[in-house]
Design a protein around this motif. Structure first.
Motif, PDB file in Angstrom:
ATOM      1  N   GLU A 187      -4.125 -10.073 -39.012  1.00 46.36           N
ATOM      2  CA  GLU A 187      -3.249  -8.908 -38.998  1.00 46.36           C
ATOM      3  C   GLU A 187      -2.718  -8.591 -40.396  1.00 46.36           C
ATOM      4  OE1 GLU A 187      -0.295  -8.593 -35.972  1.00 46.36           O
ATOM      5  OE2 GLU A 187      -1.574  -9.496 -34.433  1.00 46.36           O
ATOM      6  N   PRO A 189      -4.776  -1.537 -27.815  1.00 44.15           N
ATOM      7  CA  PRO A 189      -5.899  -1.063 -28.639  1.00 44.15           C
ATOM      8  C   PRO A 189      -6.433   0.277 -28.163  1.00 44.15           C
ATOM      9  CG  PRO A 189      -6.612  -2.802 -27.154  1.00 44.15           C
ATOM     10  CD  PRO A 189      -5.118  -2.733 -27.027  1.00 44.15           C
ATOM     11  N   GLY A 190      -7.060   0.984 -29.090  1.00 43.73           N
ATOM     12  CA  GLY A 190      -7.628   2.284 -28.756  1.00 43.73           C
ATOM     13  C   GLY A 190      -8.859   2.556 -29.586  1.00 43.73           C
ATOM     14  N   PRO A 198      -7.319   1.034 -36.930  1.00 43.43           N
ATOM     15  CA  PRO A 198      -6.677  -0.283 -36.823  1.00 43.43           C
ATOM     16  C   PRO A 198      -7.238  -1.126 -35.679  1.00 43.43           C
ATOM     17  CG  PRO A 198      -5.023   1.419 -37.164  1.00 43.43           C
ATOM     18  CD  PRO A 198      -6.316   2.123 -36.885  1.00 43.43           C
ATOM     19  N   SER A 199      -7.511  -0.526 -34.544  1.00 42.46           N
ATOM     20  CA  SER A 199      -8.063  -1.275 -33.414  1.00 42.46           C
ATOM     21  C   SER A 199      -9.453  -1.802 -33.743  1.00 42.46           C
ATOM     22  CB  SER A 199      -8.120  -0.388 -32.168  1.00 42.46           C
ATOM     23  OG  SER A 199      -6.823   0.021 -31.778  1.00 42.46           O
ATOM     24  N   ASP A 239      -9.516   3.779 -32.564  1.00 42.44           N
ATOM     25  CA  ASP A 239      -8.949   4.139 -33.859  1.00 42.44           C
ATOM     26  C   ASP A 239      -9.270   3.061 -34.876  1.00 42.44           C
ATOM     27  OD1 ASP A 239      -6.787   2.062 -33.607  1.00 42.44           O
ATOM     28  OD2 ASP A 239      -6.195   3.364 -31.945  1.00 42.44           O
ATOM     29  N   LEU A 259       2.360  -0.664 -36.828  1.00 40.78           N
ATOM     30  CA  LEU A 259       1.199  -0.036 -36.209  1.00 40.78           C
ATOM     31  C   LEU A 259       0.180  -1.076 -35.771  1.00 40.78           C
ATOM     32  CD1 LEU A 259      -0.493   2.495 -35.523  1.00 40.78           C
ATOM     33  CD2 LEU A 259      -1.351   2.426 -37.887  1.00 40.78           C
ATOM     34  N   TYR A 271      -5.780   6.742 -37.465  1.00 38.35           N
ATOM     35  CA  TYR A 271      -5.074   5.485 -37.211  1.00 38.35           C
ATOM     36  C   TYR A 271      -4.492   5.421 -35.799  1.00 38.35           C
ATOM     37  CZ  TYR A 271      -5.092   4.189 -42.190  1.00 38.35           C
ATOM     38  OH  TYR A 271      -5.452   3.831 -43.459  1.00 38.35           O
ATOM     39  N   GLY A 272      -4.550   6.537 -35.064  1.00 35.21           N
ATOM     40  CA  GLY A 272      -3.968   6.553 -33.726  1.00 35.21           C
ATOM     41  C   GLY A 272      -2.458   6.486 -33.746  1.00 35.21           C
ATOM     42  N   HIS A 304       1.320  -2.915 -32.748  1.00 36.96           N
ATOM     43  CA  HIS A 304       1.189  -2.075 -31.552  1.00 36.96           C
ATOM     44  C   HIS A 304      -0.261  -2.013 -31.090  1.00 36.96           C
ATOM     45  CE1 HIS A 304       1.973   1.223 -28.764  1.00 36.96           C
ATOM     46  NE2 HIS A 304       0.931   1.849 -29.283  1.00 36.96           N
ATOM     47  N   LYS A 305      -1.198  -1.869 -32.021  1.00 36.15           N
ATOM     48  CA  LYS A 305      -2.610  -1.772 -31.652  1.00 36.15           C
ATOM     49  C   LYS A 305      -3.147  -3.106 -31.126  1.00 36.15           C
ATOM     50  CE  LYS A 305      -3.024   2.524 -32.605  1.00 36.15           C
ATOM     51  NZ  LYS A 305      -3.241   3.516 -31.512  1.00 36.15           N
ATOM     52  N   ARG A 306      -2.534  -4.199 -31.539  1.00 33.47           N
ATOM     53  CA  ARG A 306      -2.928  -5.499 -30.988  1.00 33.47           C
ATOM     54  C   ARG A 306      -2.653  -5.539 -29.486  1.00 33.47           C
ATOM     55  NH1 ARG A 306       1.064  -9.192 -33.137  1.00 33.47           N
ATOM     56  NH2 ARG A 306       2.258  -8.319 -31.405  1.00 33.47           N
TER      57      ARG A 306
END
Length: 421
Positions: free
Chosen positions: A229, A214-215, A219-220, A217, A206, A168-169, A209-211
Motif C-alpha cells: 500500500e 475495489p473497483g 488504485p484497485s 480503477d 484512497l 482513480y475512482g 478505501h480501494k483495499r
C-alpha cells in the motif's frame, strides 16, 4: 548569438553556464542553441545556487543516457555534490530521494513501472475520452456566455486532474480539494509542502478505501498487482504530478499554436483534422517538460566529448535534444507521424506505456471540444504579449486570454461550474 552568463567554479575546470535566471523566460530555444554552439552536445552548467552539473542537449547523447540505465542511473543518492546542497535549495524536490518508482533501479524499477503500465493499460480510453468531453463541456458552459476566457486558468489547468480523479475512482465531491492541493504543491510557494502532505494523505485514504472496496480503477489494479500500500501511495503521487502540469501545458501550448499559426487557424472551424498534428508539433517545438533532473553516472566515462565523473549529475535537456540540428532537419511542420521526440523520455525510465496515450486522449479531447463549441475562438491579445511561466523546467503560459461570440447555455451556469470544479 544569444548571450548567457558564465561562471567559474574552483572545483570544476573551465567556465560553466548558469542554467537559471531571466534568460530562460524569454527564449530558451535560442539559449539552448547558443550553449550547443559553444560547448557541443554536453555542456558544463551551474544550477540554482551555482551547483555544478552537465546539460545534455544532443539528441544522440540523450538517447545514449536514457538507453543505458546501468551507466547513467536514476537513484539520486549517487550524486557526488550532496555536501554542497543547502537544506533550502529550491530544486531539492527534484532530487530528494523518496521510495517512489521515480528513484528505483533495475529489477525493482521494472516491477514498479510494470505494475503502473498494467494499471494504465486497463483504463478504457473510449470511456476516458467520453468523460473528458463531459468535463470540457461543463467548463465551456461556465464561460461560453461571456465571450471571453483565460484558457489556462479556466480550462487547461482544470481538466487533467479531473480526468485522473475519474481514473482513480475518486468520489466527485473529493475532486476539487485534490485539484487545488496538487496545483499548490507543484508551485514554488510557502504552502507547497503542506499541500503535498495533504495530497499524500488523500492518496493514502484512497488506497485504504480501494483495499476494502475495489473497483475498475487504477488504485484497485495496483492493489491486485501485489505492490504494498505504501508503494502504491508513492507511485500514485508520481502519476498524479506527471499527469497534471505537463498535460495542462500540452493543452495550453497546443491551443496557442492553433491560434497563432495560419496553418492551423485556417482549419479552426473544422478543428479535428489538425489537432493531432498540432499536438505532435508542440512536443517537438514547445514541449511541456523542457528539462529534467536527471541521471547520475555510475563510473567515470566520456559523453559528447566531455569527461563525466562517477556521481556527476546530468540534466536531461529534452527540448534542446528535440531541436538538435542533427534531427531537426528531419522534422518538418507536416511530419505528423514522427514521434521520435524526447518529450516523454526514453528507455527504462521513460514515461511508462501507455501513459503518453492516456495523456493524448485527455489533451486531444479537451481541444476538440473547445474548437467545436467556440469555432470563432481568437486571441484577445497580440501573440507577442503572451507570457510564459518563469521556469527552466516546464514550458507553459501564465494565461491565454481569448475572445469569441457568446453562446448562451440553457440551465444554471453556476451549478455547471460546481459540477466541473
Amino acid at each position: 548569438m544569444t548571450e548567457f552568463r558564465h561562471a567559474a567554479d574552483p572545483a570544476w575546470p573551465g567556465e560553466r553556464v548558469r542554467l537559471y535566471g531571466p534568460e530562460f523566460n524569454h527564449d530558451p530555444g535560442a539559449l539552448y542553441a547558443a550553449i550547443r554552439e559553444e560547448y557541443g552536445p554536453v555542456a558544463p552548467i551551474l544550477l540554482d545556487g551555482d551547483i555544478p552539473a552537465w546539460f545534455v542537449s544532443g539528441y544522440r547523447e540523450m538517447h545514449r543516457i536514457t538507453s543505458d540505465s546501468q551507466l547513467f542511473a536514476r537513484d539520486t543518492r549517487r550524486w557526488n555534490e550532496w555536501d554542497r546542497v543547502p537544506a533550502d535549495w529550491p530544486l531539492l524536490p527534484y532530487v530528494a530521494h523518496n521510495p517512489s518508482v521515480m528513484f528505483t533501479e533495475g529489477p525493482e524499477h521494472r516491477r514498479r513501472a510494470g505494475a503502473i503500465s498494467d494499471a494504465l493499460a486497463a483504463v478504457d480510453q473510449f470511456e476516458l475520452g467520453a468523460h473528458c468531453e463531459r468535463i470540457a463541456d461543463r467548463l465551456v458552459d461556465a464561460f461560453a456566455g461571456t465571450g471571453e476566457a483565460d484558457l489556462v486558468t479556466q480550462y487547461a489547468l482544470r481538466i487533467p486532474l479531473l480526468a485522473v480523479a475519474k481514473m482513480y475512482g475518486m468520489p466527485e465531491a473529493e475532486t476539487p480539494a485534490l485539484v487545488r492541493d496538487v496545483a499548490i504543491s507543484l508551485d514554488v510557494g510557502p504552502d507547497a509542502m503542506n499541500a503535498h502532505l495533504r495530497v499524500q494523505s488523500a492518496m493514502r485514504a484512497l488506497v485504504a478505501h480501494k483495499r476494502d472496496f475495489p473497483g475498475a480503477d487504477v488504485p484497485s489494479q495496483l492493489l491486485r498487482s501485489g505492490l504494498s500500500e505504501e508503494e502504491i501511495v508513492q507511485d500514485l503521487l508520481v502519476v498524479t504530478a506527471a499527469a497534471q502540469q505537463p498535460t495542462a501545458n500540452w493543452i495550453g501550448n497546443t491551443i496557442r499554436l492553433m491560434l497563432t499559426d495560419l496553418r492551423f487557424a485556417m482549419t479552426l472551424s473544422g478543428g479535428r483534422g489538425s489537432v493531432g498534428q498540432a499536438l505532435n508539433e508542440v512536443l517537438w517545438h514547445d514541449t511541456p517538460t523542457q528539462n529534467f533532473i536527471g541521471r547520475f553516472a555510475t563510473r567515470d566515462t566520456q559523453l559528447g566529448g566531455q569527461r563525466v565523473r562517477a556521481g556527476d549529475l546530468l540534466v536531461m535537456g529534452l527540448a534542446a535534444a528535440n531541436s538538435d540540428p542533427l534531427v531537426r532537419q528531419e522534422v518538418t511542420p507536416g511530419s505528423l507521424g514522427n514521434h521520435a521526440h524526447m518529450s516523454f523520455g526514453h528507455g527504462e525510465h521513460g514515461c511508462p506505456y501507455p501513459a503518453p496515450e492516456v495523456a493524448e486522449v485527455i489533451a486531444r479531447t479537451t481541444i476538440e471540444v473547445l474548437l467545436d463549441r467556440l469555432p470563432d475562438l481568437a486571441l484577445a491579445v497580440p501573440a507577442e504579449a503572451l507570457v510564459w511561466r518563469p521556469s527552466v523546467w516546464m514550458r507553459g503560459l501564465e494565461s491565454l486570454p481569448v475572445s469569441f461570440t457568446p453562446t448562451y447555455v440553457a440551465g444554471d451556469l453556476g451549478s455547471a461550474t460546481t459540477g466541473a470544479w
